[in-house]
Design a protein around this motif. Structure first.
Motif, PDB file in Angstrom:
ATOM      1  N   ARG A   4       0.833  -1.203   0.000  1.00 29.89           N
ATOM      2  CA  ARG A   4       0.000   0.000   0.000  1.00 29.89           C
ATOM      3  C   ARG A   4       0.869   1.255   0.000  1.00 29.89           C
ATOM      4  O   ARG A   4       0.550   2.257  -0.613  1.00 29.89           O
ATOM      5  CB  ARG A   4      -0.913  -0.033   1.216  1.00 29.89           C
ATOM      6  CG  ARG A   4      -2.003  -1.125   1.100  1.00 29.89           C
ATOM      7  CD  ARG A   4      -2.926  -1.100   2.305  1.00 29.89           C
ATOM      8  NE  ARG A   4      -4.001  -2.049   2.116  1.00 29.89           N
ATOM      9  CZ  ARG A   4      -3.893  -3.331   2.395  1.00 29.89           C
ATOM     10  NH1 ARG A   4      -2.756  -3.811   2.861  1.00 29.89           N
ATOM     11  NH2 ARG A   4      -4.911  -4.155   2.211  1.00 29.89           N
ATOM     12  N   SER A 157     -19.791   0.170  -9.737  1.00 30.31           N
ATOM     13  CA  SER A 157     -18.646  -0.430  -9.059  1.00 30.31           C
ATOM     14  C   SER A 157     -17.863  -1.263 -10.048  1.00 30.31           C
ATOM     15  O   SER A 157     -18.362  -1.627 -11.121  1.00 30.31           O
ATOM     16  CB  SER A 157     -19.097  -1.300  -7.876  1.00 30.31           C
ATOM     17  OG  SER A 157     -19.862  -2.399  -8.344  1.00 30.31           O
ATOM     18  N   LEU A 170     -14.919  -3.368  -6.022  1.00 27.89           N
ATOM     19  CA  LEU A 170     -14.068  -2.212  -5.771  1.00 27.89           C
ATOM     20  C   LEU A 170     -14.902  -0.944  -5.879  1.00 27.89           C
ATOM     21  O   LEU A 170     -15.797  -0.851  -6.724  1.00 27.89           O
ATOM     22  CB  LEU A 170     -12.921  -2.154  -6.786  1.00 27.89           C
ATOM     23  CG  LEU A 170     -12.101  -3.435  -6.988  1.00 27.89           C
ATOM     24  CD1 LEU A 170     -11.063  -3.212  -8.059  1.00 27.89           C
ATOM     25  CD2 LEU A 170     -11.449  -3.859  -5.684  1.00 27.89           C
ATOM     26  N   SER A 171     -14.603   0.034  -5.041  1.00 35.85           N
ATOM     27  CA  SER A 171     -15.307   1.313  -5.139  1.00 35.85           C
ATOM     28  C   SER A 171     -14.887   2.017  -6.421  1.00 35.85           C
ATOM     29  O   SER A 171     -13.748   1.889  -6.881  1.00 35.85           O
ATOM     30  CB  SER A 171     -14.984   2.188  -3.925  1.00 35.85           C
ATOM     31  OG  SER A 171     -13.595   2.454  -3.848  1.00 35.85           O
ATOM     32  N   GLU A 233      -7.077  -8.450  -3.512  1.00 34.90           N
ATOM     33  CA  GLU A 233      -7.597  -7.641  -2.422  1.00 34.90           C
ATOM     34  C   GLU A 233      -7.855  -6.227  -2.907  1.00 34.90           C
ATOM     35  O   GLU A 233      -7.034  -5.666  -3.661  1.00 34.90           O
ATOM     36  CB  GLU A 233      -6.593  -7.593  -1.255  1.00 34.90           C
ATOM     37  CG  GLU A 233      -6.328  -8.926  -0.596  1.00 34.90           C
ATOM     38  CD  GLU A 233      -5.323  -8.821   0.539  1.00 34.90           C
ATOM     39  OE1 GLU A 233      -4.829  -7.692   0.774  1.00 34.90           O
ATOM     40  OE2 GLU A 233      -5.047  -9.853   1.192  1.00 34.90           O
ATOM     41  N   ALA A 234      -8.972  -5.662  -2.461  1.00 35.63           N
ATOM     42  CA  ALA A 234      -9.269  -4.269  -2.769  1.00 35.63           C
ATOM     43  C   ALA A 234      -8.456  -3.358  -1.861  1.00 35.63           C
ATOM     44  O   ALA A 234      -8.203  -3.686  -0.697  1.00 35.63           O
ATOM     45  CB  ALA A 234     -10.757  -3.999  -2.587  1.00 35.63           C
ATOM     46  N   VAL A 235      -8.037  -2.213  -2.386  1.00 35.37           N
ATOM     47  CA  VAL A 235      -7.376  -1.213  -1.565  1.00 35.37           C
ATOM     48  C   VAL A 235      -8.451  -0.401  -0.851  1.00 35.37           C
ATOM     49  O   VAL A 235      -9.413   0.072  -1.469  1.00 35.37           O
ATOM     50  CB  VAL A 235      -6.501  -0.284  -2.428  1.00 35.37           C
ATOM     51  CG1 VAL A 235      -5.975   0.892  -1.609  1.00 35.37           C
ATOM     52  CG2 VAL A 235      -5.342  -1.066  -3.027  1.00 35.37           C
ATOM     53  N   ALA A 236      -8.308  -0.251   0.448  1.00 33.56           N
ATOM     54  CA  ALA A 236      -9.303   0.486   1.229  1.00 33.56           C
ATOM     55  C   ALA A 236      -9.383   1.922   0.745  1.00 33.56           C
ATOM     56  O   ALA A 236      -8.364   2.589   0.558  1.00 33.56           O
ATOM     57  CB  ALA A 236      -8.948   0.432   2.701  1.00 33.56           C
ATOM     58  N   SER A 237     -10.595   2.403   0.504  1.00 37.31           N
ATOM     59  CA  SER A 237     -10.781   3.780   0.009  1.00 37.31           C
ATOM     60  C   SER A 237     -10.810   4.752   1.170  1.00 37.31           C
ATOM     61  O   SER A 237     -10.943   4.375   2.314  1.00 37.31           O
ATOM     62  CB  SER A 237     -12.085   3.864  -0.777  1.00 37.31           C
ATOM     63  OG  SER A 237     -13.173   3.442   0.005  1.00 37.31           O
TER      64      SER A 237
END
Length: 237
Positions: A4, A157, A170-171, A233-237
């Motif tokens: 990240r 999305s 994902l957002s 894995e999605a990156v947290a927004s």
């Protein structure tokens, strides 16, 4: 540095050179006497192992040599790695095939910049003094992860379809509704905490924003390093 952090903090320097991680291990190695690099300062040293380069050009070190400091012949490999301080090659020793002998893992940096970090993993089988092929992380990721835009209940999305894994949502910003993430600018190899070879391949939008990461775990498979598992894995927004 975790993935990240690498996705969000990069030097504002243009990509020096970005290529895939495929290579021909049989053709990349040559031998010379230990004295060839004796008067040159090593790029990096880990215990008795020293890495040297015979040429520096256009911000890259070329033709990497490995001296294990045991009076044996120096091994030369047709690798490149960036010459900027802070991006020196990383050397690891780990028994990857379970034969009781540690293989050498050398991770080099091929390019870096804003939203860019590309590394390569090189595995040396010590008994035979041969380079072991490492399955290409980018090609494997592209073959096993795909994206689509989903419109539902007035919102949009991105859905990531991953082999042997439930879809990942994902957002998506309104301005990005017609844009799908792409792989290729962040490929980060490392030796994980459980001593397995791992690669992280980021999914990015056109502006360099990372929205997800494919995580690949490798294992020894009949003389090569093959991907044994991939997750996304999605990156947290």
């Amino acid at each position: 540095m975790n993935h990240r952090r690498k996705m969000t903090v990069f030097a504002t320097i243009l990509l020096l050179e970005a290529t895939g991680c495929a290579f021909n291990p049989g053709a990349s190695m040559q031998k010379s006497t230990p004295s060839v690099e004796a008067s040159v300062a090593p790029l990096v040293q880990e215990g008795k192992i020293s890495l040297y380069a015979s040429e520096e050009k256009d911000g890259l070190y070329h033709h990497i040599a490995i001296d294990e400091g045991q009076g044996e012949q120096v091994q030369h490999y047709d690798w490149d790695t960036v010459s900027n301080p802070g991006y020196e090659p990383m050397i690891h020793e780990q028994d990857l095939n379970g034969d009781g002998q540690a293989e050498m893992i050398v991770i080099t940096t091929k390019g870096y910049g804003t939203g860019v970090y590309i590394s390569e993993a090189h595995v040396i089988e010590r008994q035979q003094q041969t380079e072991v092929a490492v399955e290409d992380a980018l090609a494997y990721t592209k073959a096993h992860v795909s994206f689509s835009v989903v419109h539902q209940s007035g919102t949009s999305s991105i859905r990531a379809a991953v082999t042997d894994q439930p879809a990942v949502e994902l957002s998506l910003k309104a301005t990005d509704k017609n844009e799908l993430p792409q792989f290729g600018n962040i490929i980060d190899y490392r030796l994980d905490e459980d001593h397995t070879l791992t690669a992280e391949v980021a999914a990015q939008l056109a502006d360099g924003e990372a929205v997800g990461t494919a995580i690949l775990h490798y294992q020894w498979d009949q003389g090569t390093m093959k991907v044994s598992q991939i997750t996304f894995e999605a990156v947290a927004s």
